[in-house]
Design a protein around this motif. Structure first.
Motif, PDB file in Angstrom:
ATOM      1  N   THR A 123       0.834  -1.204   0.000  1.00  0.00           N
ATOM      2  CA  THR A 123       0.000   0.000   0.000  1.00  0.00           C
ATOM      3  C   THR A 123       0.867   1.252   0.000  1.00  0.00           C
ATOM      4  OG1 THR A 123      -1.766  -1.194   1.139  1.00  0.00           O
ATOM      5  CG2 THR A 123      -1.853   1.209   1.217  1.00  0.00           C
ATOM      6  N   LEU A 124       1.929   1.246   0.793  1.00  0.00           N
ATOM      7  CA  LEU A 124       2.845   2.390   0.814  1.00  0.00           C
ATOM      8  C   LEU A 124       3.483   2.609  -0.559  1.00  0.00           C
ATOM      9  CD1 LEU A 124       4.247   4.602   2.450  1.00  0.00           C
ATOM     10  CD2 LEU A 124       5.968   2.914   3.109  1.00  0.00           C
ATOM     11  N   MET A 125       3.923   1.531  -1.192  1.00  0.00           N
ATOM     12  CA  MET A 125       4.505   1.672  -2.534  1.00  0.00           C
ATOM     13  C   MET A 125       3.467   2.146  -3.543  1.00  0.00           C
ATOM     14  SD  MET A 125       7.360  -1.336  -2.981  1.00  0.00           S
ATOM     15  CE  MET A 125       6.297  -2.728  -2.605  1.00  0.00           C
ATOM     16  N   LEU A 126       2.222   1.698  -3.401  1.00  0.00           N
ATOM     17  CA  LEU A 126       1.150   2.155  -4.287  1.00  0.00           C
ATOM     18  C   LEU A 126       0.936   3.662  -4.133  1.00  0.00           C
ATOM     19  CD1 LEU A 126      -1.125   1.612  -6.329  1.00  0.00           C
ATOM     20  CD2 LEU A 126      -2.592   1.036  -4.386  1.00  0.00           C
ATOM     21  N   ILE A 127       0.953   4.154  -2.910  1.00  0.00           N
ATOM     22  CA  ILE A 127       0.785   5.594  -2.667  1.00  0.00           C
ATOM     23  C   ILE A 127       1.914   6.381  -3.332  1.00  0.00           C
ATOM     24  CG2 ILE A 127       0.862   7.370  -0.859  1.00  0.00           C
ATOM     25  CD1 ILE A 127      -0.653   5.280   0.935  1.00  0.00           C
ATOM     26  N   ILE A 128       3.133   5.883  -3.241  1.00  0.00           N
ATOM     27  CA  ILE A 128       4.262   6.559  -3.881  1.00  0.00           C
ATOM     28  C   ILE A 128       4.107   6.536  -5.397  1.00  0.00           C
ATOM     29  CG2 ILE A 128       6.761   6.513  -4.250  1.00  0.00           C
ATOM     30  CD1 ILE A 128       6.975   5.419  -1.337  1.00  0.00           C
ATOM     31  N   CYS A 129       3.652   5.419  -5.947  1.00  0.00           N
ATOM     32  CA  CYS A 129       3.425   5.336  -7.398  1.00  0.00           C
ATOM     33  C   CYS A 129       2.350   6.325  -7.838  1.00  0.00           C
ATOM     34  CB  CYS A 129       3.030   3.917  -7.802  1.00  0.00           C
ATOM     35  SG  CYS A 129       4.401   2.775  -7.886  1.00  0.00           S
ATOM     36  N   ILE A 130       1.305   6.477  -7.045  1.00  0.00           N
ATOM     37  CA  ILE A 130       0.251   7.437  -7.378  1.00  0.00           C
ATOM     38  C   ILE A 130       0.821   8.858  -7.368  1.00  0.00           C
ATOM     39  CG2 ILE A 130      -1.923   8.448  -6.552  1.00  0.00           C
ATOM     40  CD1 ILE A 130      -2.690   5.548  -5.659  1.00  0.00           C
ATOM     41  N   ALA A 131       1.698   9.155  -6.403  1.00  0.00           N
ATOM     42  CA  ALA A 131       2.350  10.471  -6.375  1.00  0.00           C
ATOM     43  C   ALA A 131       3.208  10.661  -7.619  1.00  0.00           C
ATOM     44  CB  ALA A 131       3.191  10.621  -5.109  1.00  0.00           C
ATOM     45  N   LEU A 132       3.937   9.629  -8.036  1.00  0.00           N
ATOM     46  CA  LEU A 132       4.755   9.718  -9.252  1.00  0.00           C
ATOM     47  C   LEU A 132       3.882   9.922 -10.489  1.00  0.00           C
ATOM     48  CD1 LEU A 132       7.364   6.917  -8.504  1.00  0.00           C
ATOM     49  CD2 LEU A 132       7.863   9.347  -8.824  1.00  0.00           C
ATOM     50  N   MET A 133       2.730   9.268 -10.519  1.00  0.00           N
ATOM     51  CA  MET A 133       1.820   9.434 -11.650  1.00  0.00           C
ATOM     52  C   MET A 133       1.247  10.858 -11.672  1.00  0.00           C
ATOM     53  SD  MET A 133       0.041   5.647 -11.403  1.00  0.00           S
ATOM     54  CE  MET A 133      -1.571   6.290 -11.534  1.00  0.00           C
ATOM     55  N   ALA A 134       0.973  11.402 -10.509  1.00  0.00           N
ATOM     56  CA  ALA A 134       0.353  12.725 -10.425  1.00  0.00           C
ATOM     57  C   ALA A 134       1.344  13.857 -10.667  1.00  0.00           C
ATOM     58  CB  ALA A 134      -0.314  12.899  -9.058  1.00  0.00           C
ATOM     59  N   PHE A 135       2.557  13.718 -10.129  1.00  0.00           N
ATOM     60  CA  PHE A 135       3.483  14.852 -10.134  1.00  0.00           C
ATOM     61  C   PHE A 135       4.747  14.627 -10.950  1.00  0.00           C
ATOM     62  CE2 PHE A 135       1.165  15.054  -6.061  1.00  0.00           C
ATOM     63  CZ  PHE A 135       0.482  16.240  -6.278  1.00  0.00           C
ATOM     64  N   ASP A 136       5.001  13.417 -11.412  1.00  0.00           N
ATOM     65  CA  ASP A 136       6.186  13.078 -12.188  1.00  0.00           C
ATOM     66  C   ASP A 136       7.448  13.256 -11.339  1.00  0.00           C
ATOM     67  OD1 ASP A 136       7.708  12.197 -14.309  1.00  0.00           O
ATOM     68  OD2 ASP A 136       6.972  13.686 -15.734  1.00  0.00           O
ATOM     69  N   SER A 137       8.546  12.804 -11.826  1.00  0.00           N
ATOM     70  CA  SER A 137       9.840  12.962 -11.163  1.00  0.00           C
ATOM     71  C   SER A 137      10.805  13.444 -12.223  1.00  0.00           C
ATOM     72  CB  SER A 137      10.298  11.624 -10.566  1.00  0.00           C
ATOM     73  OG  SER A 137      11.584  11.746 -10.021  1.00  0.00           O
ATOM     74  N   LYS A 138      11.264  14.664 -12.070  1.00  0.00           N
ATOM     75  CA  LYS A 138      12.045  15.295 -13.134  1.00  0.00           C
ATOM     76  C   LYS A 138      13.532  15.393 -12.825  1.00  0.00           C
ATOM     77  CE  LYS A 138       8.053  17.957 -14.624  1.00  0.00           C
ATOM     78  NZ  LYS A 138       6.992  17.736 -13.687  1.00  0.00           N
ATOM     79  N   ILE A 139      13.937  14.974 -11.621  1.00  0.00           N
ATOM     80  CA  ILE A 139      15.347  15.043 -11.245  1.00  0.00           C
ATOM     81  C   ILE A 139      16.038  13.746 -11.645  1.00  0.00           C
ATOM     82  CG2 ILE A 139      16.960  15.265  -9.306  1.00  0.00           C
ATOM     83  CD1 ILE A 139      14.822  16.789  -7.803  1.00  0.00           C
ATOM     84  N   LEU A 140      17.241  13.874 -12.208  1.00  0.00           N
ATOM     85  CA  LEU A 140      18.055  12.722 -12.604  1.00  0.00           C
ATOM     86  C   LEU A 140      17.300  11.761 -13.511  1.00  0.00           C
ATOM     87  CD1 LEU A 140      19.885  11.917  -9.240  1.00  0.00           C
ATOM     88  CD2 LEU A 140      20.788  13.164 -11.206  1.00  0.00           C
ATOM     89  N   THR A 141      16.804  12.269 -14.622  1.00  0.00           N
ATOM     90  CA  THR A 141      16.089  11.425 -15.577  1.00  0.00           C
ATOM     91  C   THR A 141      16.834  11.387 -16.900  1.00  0.00           C
ATOM     92  OG1 THR A 141      14.750  13.209 -16.503  1.00  0.00           O
ATOM     93  CG2 THR A 141      13.879  12.091 -14.552  1.00  0.00           C
ATOM     94  N   LEU A 142      16.578  10.364 -17.664  1.00  0.00           N
ATOM     95  CA  LEU A 142      17.106  10.256 -19.010  1.00  0.00           C
ATOM     96  C   LEU A 142      16.036  10.554 -20.059  1.00  0.00           C
ATOM     97  CD1 LEU A 142      19.348   7.057 -18.728  1.00  0.00           C
ATOM     98  CD2 LEU A 142      20.038   9.439 -18.574  1.00  0.00           C
ATOM     99  N   ASN A 143      14.918  11.100 -19.600  1.00  0.00           N
ATOM    100  CA  ASN A 143      13.832  11.451 -20.516  1.00  0.00           C
ATOM    101  C   ASN A 143      14.298  12.523 -21.480  1.00  0.00           C
ATOM    102  OD1 ASN A 143      11.542   9.949 -20.350  1.00  0.00           O
ATOM    103  ND2 ASN A 143      10.475  11.290 -18.930  1.00  0.00           N
ATOM    104  N   SER A 144      13.864  12.414 -22.720  1.00  0.00           N
ATOM    105  CA  SER A 144      14.213  13.438 -23.701  1.00  0.00           C
ATOM    106  C   SER A 144      13.241  14.614 -23.648  1.00  0.00           C
ATOM    107  CB  SER A 144      14.228  12.831 -25.100  1.00  0.00           C
ATOM    108  OG  SER A 144      12.953  12.295 -25.396  1.00  0.00           O
ATOM    109  N   LYS A 145      12.122  14.453 -22.887  1.00  0.00           N
ATOM    110  CA  LYS A 145      11.151  15.535 -22.752  1.00  0.00           C
ATOM    111  C   LYS A 145      11.744  16.661 -21.924  1.00  0.00           C
ATOM    112  CE  LYS A 145       7.248  12.416 -22.401  1.00  0.00           C
ATOM    113  NZ  LYS A 145       6.169  12.002 -21.506  1.00  0.00           N
ATOM    114  N   LYS A 146      11.387  17.874 -22.265  1.00  0.00           N
ATOM    115  CA  LYS A 146      11.816  19.015 -21.467  1.00  0.00           C
ATOM    116  C   LYS A 146      10.886  19.136 -20.277  1.00  0.00           C
ATOM    117  CE  LYS A 146      13.822  21.339 -25.289  1.00  0.00           C
ATOM    118  NZ  LYS A 146      14.332  22.503 -25.831  1.00  0.00           N
ATOM    119  N   SER A 147      11.462  19.454 -19.107  1.00  0.00           N
ATOM    120  CA  SER A 147      10.632  19.607 -17.916  1.00  0.00           C
ATOM    121  C   SER A 147       9.839  20.891 -17.982  1.00  0.00           C
ATOM    122  CB  SER A 147      11.490  19.554 -16.658  1.00  0.00           C
ATOM    123  OG  SER A 147      12.523  20.487 -16.747  1.00  0.00           O
ATOM    124  N   ASP A 148       8.694  20.898 -17.275  1.00  0.00           N
ATOM    125  CA  ASP A 148       7.776  22.050 -17.283  1.00  0.00           C
ATOM    126  C   ASP A 148       8.366  23.236 -16.596  1.00  0.00           C
ATOM    127  OD1 ASP A 148       5.018  19.794 -16.692  1.00  0.00           O
ATOM    128  OD2 ASP A 148       6.029  20.338 -18.532  1.00  0.00           O
TER     129      ASP A 148
END
Length: 148
Positions: A123-148
């Protein structure tokens, strides 16, 4: 609460922890597909015809999603995949508790019984995943998308 869950350092820490947990769990399952297949069977929730398929494919899904999450690639998407898995795990563990089954959860090999602790961890991990889905994580990523 929103301030905590939208904090980029909280999201980074949560992303790394969940990624490591799922990479490790998937690797453990891959090393013992027969044992993992038996763990799935012990829940007595699925038809026997699909258990081996799940025992082979589920660990790879966990590892791939975990690696992509670790490197910050498509964070929202991979967090939603892991959140879906966690939801299924929570339901399976809860049903096992209700039915009084004394079985291993199949999470990290043998010796991890289903119980309230496992329910809380998932349940704790699910809550963290929901936060990641809602707010994204933009620090230390290899995403090619530009952050907002």
């Amino acid at each position: 609460m929103k301030k905590i869950f939208s904090n980029q350092y909280f999201l980074l820490f949560g992303r790394i922890i969940i990624a490591i947990v799922f990479i490790y769990a998937g690797a453990e399952k891959i090393t013992d597909p027969k044992g993992f297949s038996q763990a799935i069977y012990n829940y007595k929730l699925l038809p026997i015809q699909i258990i081996n398929f799940l025992a082979i494919t589920l660990p790879w899904l966990e590892i791939i999603s975990g690696i992509l999450l670790l490197f910050g690639i498509s964070v929202k998407e991979n967090a939603s995949i892991i959140a879906s898995l966690l939801f299924v795990f929570i339901v399976a563990v809860a049903l096992s508790l209700i039915r009084g089954l004394d079985i291993d959860c199949g999470c990290f090999g043998k010796g991890n019984p289903v119980g309230w602790k496992k329910l809380g961890e998932n349940t704790l991990m699910l809550i963290i995943c929901i936060a990641l889905m809602a707010f994204d994580s933009k620090i230390l990523t290899l995403n090619s998308k530009k952050s907002d």
